[in-house]
Motif scaffolding. Structure first.
Motif, PDB file in Angstrom:
ATOM      1  N   SER A   1       0.857  -1.186   0.000  1.00 47.42           N
ATOM      2  CA  SER A   1       0.000   0.000   0.000  1.00 47.42           C
ATOM      3  C   SER A   1       0.894   1.237   0.000  1.00 47.42           C
ATOM      4  O   SER A   1       2.100   1.137   0.234  1.00 47.42           O
ATOM      5  CB  SER A   1      -0.922   0.018   1.227  1.00 47.42           C
TER       6      SER A   1
ATOM      7  N   LYS B   1       1.080   3.390   2.191  1.00 46.36           N
ATOM      8  CA  LYS B   1       1.615   3.602   3.543  1.00 46.36           C
ATOM      9  C   LYS B   1       3.026   3.053   3.678  1.00 46.36           C
ATOM     10  O   LYS B   1       3.782   3.476   4.534  1.00 46.36           O
ATOM     11  CB  LYS B   1       0.707   2.964   4.593  1.00 46.36           C
TER      12      LYS B   1
ATOM     13  N   LEU C   1       5.770   5.473   3.854  1.00 50.35           N
ATOM     14  CA  LEU C   1       5.927   6.249   5.087  1.00 50.35           C
ATOM     15  C   LEU C   1       6.527   5.446   6.229  1.00 50.35           C
ATOM     16  O   LEU C   1       7.223   5.999   7.082  1.00 50.35           O
ATOM     17  CB  LEU C   1       4.564   6.793   5.534  1.00 50.35           C
ATOM     18  N   GLU C   2       6.220   4.169   6.281  1.00 53.12           N
ATOM     19  CA  GLU C   2       6.692   3.325   7.380  1.00 53.12           C
ATOM     20  C   GLU C   2       7.122   1.975   6.829  1.00 53.12           C
ATOM     21  O   GLU C   2       6.619   1.517   5.806  1.00 53.12           O
ATOM     22  CB  GLU C   2       5.607   3.163   8.437  1.00 53.12           C
TER      23      GLU C   2
ATOM     24  N   ASP D   1       6.934  -1.354   6.096  1.00 49.58           N
ATOM     25  CA  ASP D   1       5.943  -2.423   6.113  1.00 49.58           C
ATOM     26  C   ASP D   1       6.561  -3.772   5.782  1.00 49.58           C
ATOM     27  O   ASP D   1       5.876  -4.785   5.753  1.00 49.58           O
ATOM     28  CB  ASP D   1       4.795  -2.108   5.150  1.00 49.58           C
TER      29      ASP D   1
ATOM     30  N   GLU E   1       4.143  12.657   3.272  1.00 44.21           N
ATOM     31  CA  GLU E   1       2.771  12.205   3.501  1.00 44.21           C
ATOM     32  C   GLU E   1       2.193  11.735   2.185  1.00 44.21           C
ATOM     33  O   GLU E   1       2.633  12.144   1.114  1.00 44.21           O
ATOM     34  CB  GLU E   1       1.906  13.325   4.088  1.00 44.21           C
ATOM     35  N   VAL E   2       1.220  10.863   2.261  1.00 46.19           N
ATOM     36  CA  VAL E   2       0.515  10.422   1.063  1.00 46.19           C
ATOM     37  C   VAL E   2      -0.582  11.449   0.792  1.00 46.19           C
ATOM     38  O   VAL E   2      -1.501  11.607   1.599  1.00 46.19           O
ATOM     39  CB  VAL E   2      -0.098   9.013   1.238  1.00 46.19           C
TER      40      VAL E   2
ATOM     41  N   GLN F   1      -8.645   9.641  -2.094  1.00 44.83           N
ATOM     42  CA  GLN F   1      -7.392   8.899  -2.064  1.00 44.83           C
ATOM     43  C   GLN F   1      -7.077   8.379  -3.463  1.00 44.83           C
ATOM     44  O   GLN F   1      -7.973   8.055  -4.238  1.00 44.83           O
ATOM     45  CB  GLN F   1      -7.489   7.730  -1.096  1.00 44.83           C
TER      46      GLN F   1
END
Length: 130
Positions: A68, A70, A73-74, A76, A89-90, A98
């Motif tokens: 995804s 995300k 950003l982190e 996964d 940021e997305v 989105q």
């Protein structure tokens, strides 16, 4: 007559000015709104280009695309080769929705549904893809 002269606009003068402003608004307004939607489509294309670059960087580091957005950003993947965050940021698309994202190991797709937020459409409602 009094010594003081009254200054100001008459009612007719005010009505003429209002009529001219209304005429200008009807002539200029549609072209401004057309430019606004074109600007939103250009913004969506630019955001998708930035997301694409971040996704490619992720793939270079990890050998696959994230599940995804995300993942930009982190971490996964729990792998040490993750060198993110790849973006701050997305973003939402210019219409507040989105971005739709799907990925395989070797490729990905990004999609904005345009002004109406629904699949398909024409003109300002047309989908924007990468």
């Amino acid at each position: 007559m009094s010594d003081k002269t009254q200054r100001g606009f008459t009612l007719i003068e005010l009505l003429i000015v209002l009529a001219i402003l209304a005429l200008l608004a009807t002539l200029v307004g549609p072209s401004l709104f057309g430019n606004l939607e074109r600007g939103r489509r250009t913004t969506a294309t630019a955001q998708m280009a930035n997301l694409s670059a971040a996704l490619d960087s992720y793939r270079i580091d990890l050998g696959r695309y994230p599940d995804s957005l995300k993942g930009l950003l982190e971490n996964d993947s729990s792998r040490e080769t993750w060198a993110g965050p790849y973006i701050r940021e997305v973003p939402l698309d210019p219409w507040g929705n989105q971005y739709e994202y799907a990925a395989t190991v070797r490729d990905f797709s990004l999609l904005s549904y345009g002004a109406d937020g629904l699949p398909g459409g024409e003109g300002d409602d047309a989908d924007i893809t990468r």
